[in-house]
Design an enzyme around this catalytic site. Structure first.
Site, PDB file in Angstrom:
ATOM      1  N   CYS A   1       5.469  -6.564  15.332  1.00  0.00           N
ATOM      2  CA  CYS A   1       4.852  -5.511  16.493  1.00  0.00           C
ATOM      3  C   CYS A   1       3.373  -5.969  16.666  1.00  0.00           C
ATOM      4  O   CYS A   1       2.458  -5.967  15.697  1.00  0.00           O
ATOM      5  CB  CYS A   1       5.004  -4.207  16.142  1.00  0.00           C
ATOM      6  SG  CYS A   1       6.702  -3.753  15.844  1.00  0.00           S
TER       7      CYS A   1
ATOM      8  N   CYS B   1      -1.119   1.325   8.718  1.00  0.00           N
ATOM      9  CA  CYS B   1      -0.073   0.594   8.345  1.00  0.00           C
ATOM     10  C   CYS B   1      -0.581  -0.933   8.065  1.00  0.00           C
ATOM     11  O   CYS B   1      -0.786  -1.630   9.009  1.00  0.00           O
ATOM     12  CB  CYS B   1       1.266   0.430   9.198  1.00  0.00           C
ATOM     13  SG  CYS B   1       2.479  -0.520   8.921  1.00  0.00           S
TER      14      CYS B   1
ATOM     15  N   CYS C   1       0.485  -3.767  15.160  1.00  0.00           N
ATOM     16  CA  CYS C   1       0.583  -3.429  13.719  1.00  0.00           C
ATOM     17  C   CYS C   1       0.008  -4.256  12.807  1.00  0.00           C
ATOM     18  O   CYS C   1       0.061  -5.533  12.987  1.00  0.00           O
ATOM     19  CB  CYS C   1       1.970  -2.829  13.495  1.00  0.00           C
ATOM     20  SG  CYS C   1       2.324  -2.906  11.695  1.00  0.00           S
TER      21      CYS C   1
ATOM     22  N   GLU D   1       0.882  -1.162   0.102  1.00  0.00           N
ATOM     23  CA  GLU D   1      -0.082  -0.045   0.006  1.00  0.00           C
ATOM     24  C   GLU D   1       1.066   1.000  -0.084  1.00  0.00           C
ATOM     25  O   GLU D   1       1.870   1.209   0.379  1.00  0.00           O
ATOM     26  CB  GLU D   1      -0.905  -0.099   1.229  1.00  0.00           C
ATOM     27  CG  GLU D   1      -1.677  -1.074   1.475  1.00  0.00           C
ATOM     28  CD  GLU D   1      -2.156  -1.258   3.049  1.00  0.00           C
ATOM     29  OE1 GLU D   1      -2.693  -2.454   3.360  1.00  0.00           O
ATOM     30  OE2 GLU D   1      -1.787  -0.387   3.824  1.00  0.00           O
TER      31      GLU D   1
ATOM     32  N   CYS E   1       5.864  -7.680   6.854  1.00  0.00           N
ATOM     33  CA  CYS E   1       6.838  -7.490   7.621  1.00  0.00           C
ATOM     34  C   CYS E   1       7.096  -8.303   8.661  1.00  0.00           C
ATOM     35  O   CYS E   1       6.464  -9.227   9.208  1.00  0.00           O
ATOM     36  CB  CYS E   1       6.417  -5.935   8.477  1.00  0.00           C
ATOM     37  SG  CYS E   1       7.677  -5.227   9.375  1.00  0.00           S
TER      38      CYS E   1
ATOM     39  N   CYS F   1       3.478   8.064   1.920  1.00  0.00           N
ATOM     40  CA  CYS F   1       3.940   7.050   2.620  1.00  0.00           C
ATOM     41  C   CYS F   1       4.055   5.867   1.874  1.00  0.00           C
ATOM     42  O   CYS F   1       3.269   5.254   1.363  1.00  0.00           O
ATOM     43  CB  CYS F   1       2.929   7.069   3.877  1.00  0.00           C
ATOM     44  SG  CYS F   1       3.128   5.482   4.974  1.00  0.00           S
TER      45      CYS F   1
HETATM   46  N1  SAH Z   1       8.829  -0.775  10.379  1.00  0.00           N
HETATM   47  C1  SAH Z   1       8.706   0.644  10.256  1.00  0.00           C
HETATM   48  C2  SAH Z   1       8.160   1.603   9.430  1.00  0.00           C
HETATM   49  C3  SAH Z   1       6.670   1.211   9.110  1.00  0.00           C
HETATM   50  S1  SAH Z   1       5.399   1.610  10.564  1.00  0.00           S
HETATM   51  C4  SAH Z   1       8.592   1.045  11.715  1.00  0.00           C
HETATM   52  O1  SAH Z   1       8.083   0.470  12.693  1.00  0.00           O
HETATM   53  O2  SAH Z   1       9.126   2.307  12.140  1.00  0.00           O
HETATM   54  C5  SAH Z   1       5.233   3.231  10.734  1.00  0.00           C
HETATM   55  C6  SAH Z   1       5.162   3.788  12.053  1.00  0.00           C
HETATM   56  O3  SAH Z   1       3.728   3.371  12.288  1.00  0.00           O
HETATM   57  C7  SAH Z   1       5.567   3.119  13.111  1.00  0.00           C
HETATM   58  O4  SAH Z   1       6.148   4.043  14.156  1.00  0.00           O
HETATM   59  C8  SAH Z   1       4.711   1.949  13.771  1.00  0.00           C
HETATM   60  O5  SAH Z   1       4.854   1.747  14.994  1.00  0.00           O
HETATM   61  C9  SAH Z   1       3.421   2.608  13.213  1.00  0.00           C
HETATM   62  N2  SAH Z   1       2.070   2.138  13.577  1.00  0.00           N
HETATM   63  C10 SAH Z   1       2.006   0.700  13.331  1.00  0.00           C
HETATM   64  N3  SAH Z   1       0.797   0.277  13.548  1.00  0.00           N
HETATM   65  C11 SAH Z   1       0.178   1.504  14.111  1.00  0.00           C
HETATM   66  C12 SAH Z   1      -1.081   1.488  14.678  1.00  0.00           C
HETATM   67  N4  SAH Z   1      -2.152   0.531  14.422  1.00  0.00           N
HETATM   68  N5  SAH Z   1      -1.443   2.659  15.065  1.00  0.00           N
HETATM   69  C13 SAH Z   1      -0.509   3.662  15.206  1.00  0.00           C
HETATM   70  N6  SAH Z   1       0.810   3.474  14.724  1.00  0.00           N
HETATM   71  C14 SAH Z   1       0.952   2.410  14.334  1.00  0.00           C
END
Ligand code: SAH
Length: 375
Positions: free
Chosen positions: A136, A366, A139, A112, A132, A125
């Site tokens: 996490c 994301c 996410c 995306e 990934c 973005c």
């Molecule tokens: N992998 C990288 C970049 C992609 S995620 C990273 O983790 O930084 C980009 C940002 O979105 C990261 O800070 C991630 O923690 C955050 N993110 C992911 N899922 C989210 C959610 N459900 N709500 C808010 N932020 C989220």
């Protein structure tokens, strides 16, 4: 957020051969482009013409390459600009100024990108991986697991598509340029280091070999892969580094950002501080505020203290209310709790701004759109 999501276009996922994407002009160095063009029986200067079409006119369509003979452009485009990305769905919000695209790649993988236009800038973005591997738990992409790394051309094509739609005036507000880029779509950019850095080089290279963007307007966001941050520190390309912190203590961060069991909070912050010292670029600290999980005032204090222990003026905090993913028990912090968290950080002298949650009504978080398709 305002606006109703609109599905503009749907198509069946294309499942194709596994392996590497077909050769694409963008993956080649300027020298290799000349070689490729001459191997196809064309004059060397055609490489520069193609680069100008791609990076300046933002096109790979032979019909637009009217300064090349018809036969040449058809061959060159077919050989050097294979279609890598197919728009499968487009969702709009905020009166059409937020546009999310779900792309199908040559092998059926899905990624995306989200374009957000503001009064004085436009931010894209992008995804750097399909899925990934960082897992996490809050996410959506983290739940999908890693499918594969994207190639440089697959990432740059997301950028070209967005830049072209802005240039063509497709986004309300009149024609404009793409000013900012964030690696905050699917994937961990520093786990696909080589392709991501090659992408950055294409983005900052002046015309006709690149898009001529400013490195400081490009943000590389990471969970905190410390050796890769150290490598990035020495690249001599002053991109903005964002670190997804989400907790100031190892006990909680081990759960929220599992790679923390490999590189601790302190190791991650040390690497981030070193990035600032060498590049002079202020680092962004990302912090998704999750109700009763990581949003305690004492955690804001602890984060402020750990940041200040390293130095002053080196960091900027970006809390963002959690965008809940389907099936998750976690949700966003209460506004009052969020306000207190921000106030505590500011009391420690940390510049703090709540990150924009544009597009949350179109599964802006994301990986949500791709996750939805899988389901
Ligand atoms: N992998 C990288 C970049 C992609 S995620 C990273 O983790 O930084 C980009 C940002 O979105 C990261 O800070 C991630 O923690 C955050 N993110 C992911 N899922 C989210 C959610 N459900 N709500 C808010 N932020 C989220």
């Amino acid at each position: 957020m305002s606006g109703t999501p609109v599905t503009l276009n749907m198509s069946a996922p294309t499942r194709g051969a596994r392996g590497k994407p077909p050769r694409h002009f963008v993956d080649l160095t300027p020298e290799q482009r000349v070689e490729a063009v001459t191997a196809l029986g064309e004059k060397p200067f055609r490489a520069k013409q193609l680069a100008t079409h791609y990076f300046t006119h933002l096109t790979s369509d032979p019909a637009e390459m009217t300064d090349l003979p018809k036969a040449s452009r058809d061959t060159l485009a077919a050989e050097l600009f294979p279609p890598l990305l197919t728009a499968a769905r487009t969702l709009q919000a905020d009166g059409g100024t937020t546009v999310k695209t779900l792309w199908h790649l040559f092998d059926g993988a899905k990624v995306e990108s989200v374009l957000m236009r503001y009064p004085n800038r436009s931010t894209l973005c992008v995804s750097s991986q399909a899925g990934c591997g960082m897992a996490c738990p809050f996410c959506a992409t983290g739940q999908l697991g890693l499918t594969r790394n994207l190639s440089t051309a697959e990432i740059v094509e997301q950028v070209r598509a967005a830049a072209r739609s802005l240039a063509d005036g497709e986004i309300p507000g009149g024609p404009t340029r793409l000013s900012n880029l964030v690696f905050m779509g699917m994937g961990e950019p520093l786990a696909n280091y080589k392709a991501v850095m090659e992408t950055v080089r294409r983005l900052v290279a002046p015309a006709p070999d690149g898009l001529g963007m400013s490195a400081r307007n490009i943000t590389v966001s990471t969970v905190g892969l410390v050796p890769a941050i150290e490598k990035l520190t020495n690249e001599g390309i002053p991109v903005t580094l964002a670190v997804s912190m989400h907790a100031p203590d190892d006990e909680l961060r081990d759960t929220l950002v599992p790679v923390n069991t490999r590189w601790s909070v302190d190791q991650t912050l040390d690497a981030a501080y070193r990035y600032f010292q060498v590049t002079g670029r202020r680092v962004s600290i990302e912090y998704a505020l999750i109700r009763d999980m990581n949003d305690h005032a004492w955690r804001a204090d602890m984060l402020g203290e750990k940041l200040n222990a390293r130095g002053k003026g080196w960091v900027h905090c970006n809390p963002i209310p959690l965008n809940p993913t389907p099936g998750s028990i976690w949700t966003a912090s209460d506004p009052a709790v969020e306000a207190e968290f921000v106030a505590r950080l500011r009391a420690h002298g940390i510049p703090t701004t709540i990150r924009d949650t544009r597009g949350s009504d179109i599964d802006g978080a994301c990986g949500q759109l791709a996750a939805d398709e899988e389901g």
